[in-house]
Scaffold this motif. Structure first.
Motif, PDB file in Angstrom:
ATOM      1  N   THR A  37      35.984   8.567  59.133  1.00  0.00           N
ATOM      2  CA  THR A  37      36.521   9.804  59.702  1.00  0.00           C
ATOM      3  C   THR A  37      37.130   9.544  61.081  1.00  0.00           C
ATOM      4  N   LYS A  38      37.842  10.514  61.545  1.00  0.00           N
ATOM      5  CA  LYS A  38      38.258  10.543  62.949  1.00  0.00           C
ATOM      6  C   LYS A  38      36.995  10.681  63.809  1.00  0.00           C
ATOM      7  N   PRO A  39      37.083  10.475  65.114  1.00  0.00           N
ATOM      8  CA  PRO A  39      35.902  10.702  65.960  1.00  0.00           C
ATOM      9  C   PRO A  39      35.443  12.154  65.888  1.00  0.00           C
ATOM     10  N   LEU A  40      34.152  12.328  65.651  1.00  0.00           N
ATOM     11  CA  LEU A  40      33.572  13.663  65.534  1.00  0.00           C
ATOM     12  C   LEU A  40      32.759  13.964  66.792  1.00  0.00           C
ATOM     13  N   PHE A  41      33.091  15.066  67.442  1.00  0.00           N
ATOM     14  CA  PHE A  41      32.359  15.490  68.641  1.00  0.00           C
ATOM     15  C   PHE A  41      31.520  16.713  68.276  1.00  0.00           C
ATOM     16  N   THR A  59      23.867  30.112  64.245  1.00  0.00           N
ATOM     17  CA  THR A  59      25.302  30.016  63.969  1.00  0.00           C
ATOM     18  C   THR A  59      25.677  28.577  63.640  1.00  0.00           C
ATOM     19  N   ILE A  60      26.563  28.402  62.664  1.00  0.00           N
ATOM     20  CA  ILE A  60      27.039  27.070  62.309  1.00  0.00           C
ATOM     21  C   ILE A  60      28.452  26.902  62.849  1.00  0.00           C
ATOM     22  N   LEU A  61      28.641  25.893  63.684  1.00  0.00           N
ATOM     23  CA  LEU A  61      29.944  25.605  64.275  1.00  0.00           C
ATOM     24  C   LEU A  61      30.614  24.486  63.484  1.00  0.00           C
ATOM     25  N   PRO A  62      31.716  24.773  62.778  1.00  0.00           N
ATOM     26  CA  PRO A  62      32.383  23.732  61.984  1.00  0.00           C
ATOM     27  C   PRO A  62      32.975  22.644  62.885  1.00  0.00           C
ATOM     28  N   ILE A  63      32.824  21.398  62.468  1.00  0.00           N
ATOM     29  CA  ILE A  63      33.384  20.263  63.201  1.00  0.00           C
ATOM     30  C   ILE A  63      34.492  19.594  62.389  1.00  0.00           C
ATOM     31  N   ALA A  64      34.245  19.351  61.109  1.00  0.00           N
ATOM     32  CA  ALA A  64      35.257  18.730  60.242  1.00  0.00           C
ATOM     33  C   ALA A  64      34.897  19.000  58.795  1.00  0.00           C
ATOM     34  N   ASN A  65      35.908  18.917  57.919  1.00  0.00           N
ATOM     35  CA  ASN A  65      35.658  19.045  56.489  1.00  0.00           C
ATOM     36  C   ASN A  65      36.467  17.982  55.744  1.00  0.00           C
ATOM     37  N   LEU A  66      36.424  18.035  54.419  1.00  0.00           N
ATOM     38  CA  LEU A  66      37.089  17.018  53.609  1.00  0.00           C
ATOM     39  C   LEU A  66      38.571  16.916  53.941  1.00  0.00           C
ATOM     40  N   GLN A  67      39.193  18.051  54.198  1.00  0.00           N
ATOM     41  CA  GLN A  67      40.646  18.084  54.389  1.00  0.00           C
ATOM     42  C   GLN A  67      41.094  17.626  55.779  1.00  0.00           C
ATOM     43  N   ASN A  68      40.284  17.851  56.797  1.00  0.00           N
ATOM     44  CA  ASN A  68      40.772  17.571  58.154  1.00  0.00           C
ATOM     45  C   ASN A  68      39.980  16.499  58.898  1.00  0.00           C
ATOM     46  N   ALA A  69      39.180  15.721  58.167  1.00  0.00           N
ATOM     47  CA  ALA A  69      38.337  14.712  58.822  1.00  0.00           C
ATOM     48  C   ALA A  69      39.110  13.463  59.233  1.00  0.00           C
ATOM     49  N   PHE A 103      31.708   8.864  60.949  1.00  0.00           N
ATOM     50  CA  PHE A 103      31.020   8.810  59.656  1.00  0.00           C
ATOM     51  C   PHE A 103      31.875   7.987  58.710  1.00  0.00           C
ATOM     52  N   ALA A 104      31.204   7.177  57.869  1.00  0.00           N
ATOM     53  CA  ALA A 104      31.953   6.319  56.941  1.00  0.00           C
ATOM     54  C   ALA A 104      31.307   6.301  55.560  1.00  0.00           C
ATOM     55  N   LEU A 105      32.178   6.261  54.555  1.00  0.00           N
ATOM     56  CA  LEU A 105      31.778   5.971  53.184  1.00  0.00           C
ATOM     57  C   LEU A 105      32.011   4.475  52.983  1.00  0.00           C
ATOM     58  N   LYS A 106      30.950   3.746  52.684  1.00  0.00           N
ATOM     59  CA  LYS A 106      31.058   2.296  52.495  1.00  0.00           C
ATOM     60  C   LYS A 106      30.782   1.953  51.035  1.00  0.00           C
ATOM     61  N   PHE A 107      31.758   1.357  50.381  1.00  0.00           N
ATOM     62  CA  PHE A 107      31.604   0.922  48.992  1.00  0.00           C
ATOM     63  C   PHE A 107      31.436  -0.598  48.964  1.00  0.00           C
ATOM     64  N   VAL A 108      30.358  -1.042  48.312  1.00  0.00           N
ATOM     65  CA  VAL A 108      30.096  -2.476  48.163  1.00  0.00           C
ATOM     66  C   VAL A 108      29.939  -2.781  46.680  1.00  0.00           C
ATOM     67  N   GLY A 109      30.966  -3.362  46.086  1.00  0.00           N
ATOM     68  CA  GLY A 109      30.924  -3.714  44.665  1.00  0.00           C
ATOM     69  C   GLY A 109      30.585  -5.174  44.476  1.00  0.00           C
ATOM     70  N   ALA A 110      29.525  -5.450  43.754  1.00  0.00           N
ATOM     71  CA  ALA A 110      29.118  -6.834  43.484  1.00  0.00           C
ATOM     72  C   ALA A 110      29.842  -7.370  42.257  1.00  0.00           C
ATOM     73  N   GLN A 111      30.078  -8.669  42.262  1.00  0.00           N
ATOM     74  CA  GLN A 111      30.676  -9.290  41.073  1.00  0.00           C
ATOM     75  C   GLN A 111      29.555  -9.578  40.085  1.00  0.00           C
ATOM     76  N   ASP A 112      29.559  -8.869  38.977  1.00  0.00           N
ATOM     77  CA  ASP A 112      28.483  -8.964  37.987  1.00  0.00           C
ATOM     78  C   ASP A 112      29.110  -8.994  36.600  1.00  0.00           C
ATOM     79  N   PRO A 113      28.720  -9.978  35.768  1.00  0.00           N
ATOM     80  CA  PRO A 113      29.341 -10.106  34.441  1.00  0.00           C
ATOM     81  C   PRO A 113      29.009  -8.971  33.485  1.00  0.00           C
TER      82      PRO A 113
END
Length: 300
Positions: A235-239, A183-193, A151-161
């Motif tokens: 993130t690291k690889p998430l299984f 049941t919810i099985l945790p895979i990753a969170n903000l701290q350990n991703a 999973f990735a957060l992608k930031f794209v900032g345009a040059q705009d006056p």
């Protein structure tokens, strides 16, 4: 004399062979009743004679049924996060949520070459400084059994006056698998991703994780007319389907005292639990085991 020696030697071999045989376990388990209240102690009484006993409570992670399971079946992979936008920016579409199962290496070149899927439309993304939950994003159509998902957060900032790229803050992230029983099985969170930052354009900007432990993720996009920027936080690889086999607790082993009973009070939720005890005898030549199971009903 020679014949007598051979006979004696044969007897010794046979005697040693017999001594190394593993005895069949003799073991039974009983309880006073089969219905208990939440938190109530259960006394499992033992009869017989055995060297080793392993206890499976039937709770998640300790279910004998799944002692050999390494891959989940029927689970739903899902991701959620919170977003916040600020810094006077007006480029509110500059954040993209991306996933892939085809990332070959954690390098800038591999990030650019990978086949990414944009899942931004599956989420609710804030348009201002209000922290907004994305909702749960189902990734069943993208995740593949046995393959890692990134999973990735992608930031794209345009040059705009006139329009500033602004700042993005991610104060929460969770990846999990929803099992068929709810049941919810945790895979990753903000701290350990295992976040890794990659600057594709304009190294002046980059994603960073703030705090120890991590409190949030942030990218500072800059003001009006700031250079074009592209930055990824991956993130690291998430299984989502790979799991460790459930494990039992060794409550008796060869060098320990022989138990006549075992007390357990770990059921904090109502339900039916299949308890298992694996009893075994072993030596250097082998092992023999038997399994005794009892279904316990726990009520509020």
């Amino acid at each position: 004399m020679k014949k007598l020696y051979i006979i004696l030697l044969a007897c010794m071999v046979l005697s040693c062979s017999k001594e190394m045989e593993v005895n069949e376990p003799e073991f039974e388990v009983t309880t006073e009743k089969l219905n208990y209240k939440v938190g109530e102690a259960i006394n499992f009484n033992f009869t017989g004679r055995v060297e080793n006993i392993t206890f499976y409570s039937g709770l998640p992670g300790a279910d004998y049924t799944f002692k050999d399971r390494t891959e989940l079946e029927g689970g739903t992979p899902q991701i959620s996060l919170n977003t916040q936008y600020g810094g006077g920016g007006t480029q509110i579409n500059s954040l993209k949520l991306m996933v892939t199962t085809e990332l070959t290496a954690l390098t800038k070149e591999a990030v650019i070459a990978a086949d990414w899927t944009d899942i931004t439309s599956r989420a609710t993304i804030t348009t201002n400084t209000t922290v907004v939950p994305s909702g749960t994003m189902n990734l069943s159509d993208i995740a593949k059994s046995g393959k890692p998902l990134y999973f990735a957060l992608k930031f794209v900032g345009a040059q705009d006056p006139t329009k500033a790229a602004g700042n993005w803050i991610i104060p929460a992230f969770n990846a999990s698998t929803l099992l068929t029983d709810g049941t919810i099985l945790p895979i990753a969170n903000l701290q350990n991703a295992g976040w890794l930052a990659f600057s594709i354009k304009n190294d002046a900007n980059s994603w960073t994780a703030r705090g120890n432990p991590i409190a949030d993720l942030v990218v500072i996009g800059g003001g009006p007319n700031a250079p074009e920027s592209e930055d990824w936080f991956i993130t690291k690889p998430l299984f989502f389907t790979k799991v460790a086999p459930d494990k039992g607790l060794a409550i008796q082993y060869i060098s320990s005292n022989t138990l006549s009973s075992y007390k357990f009070a770990g059921y904090t939720q109502p339900g039916k639990y299949k308890v298992a005890f694996v009893a075994s005898n072993a030596n250097a030549d082998g092992q023999k085991s038997i399994v005794r199971q009892i279904e316990i009903t726990v009520t509020p």
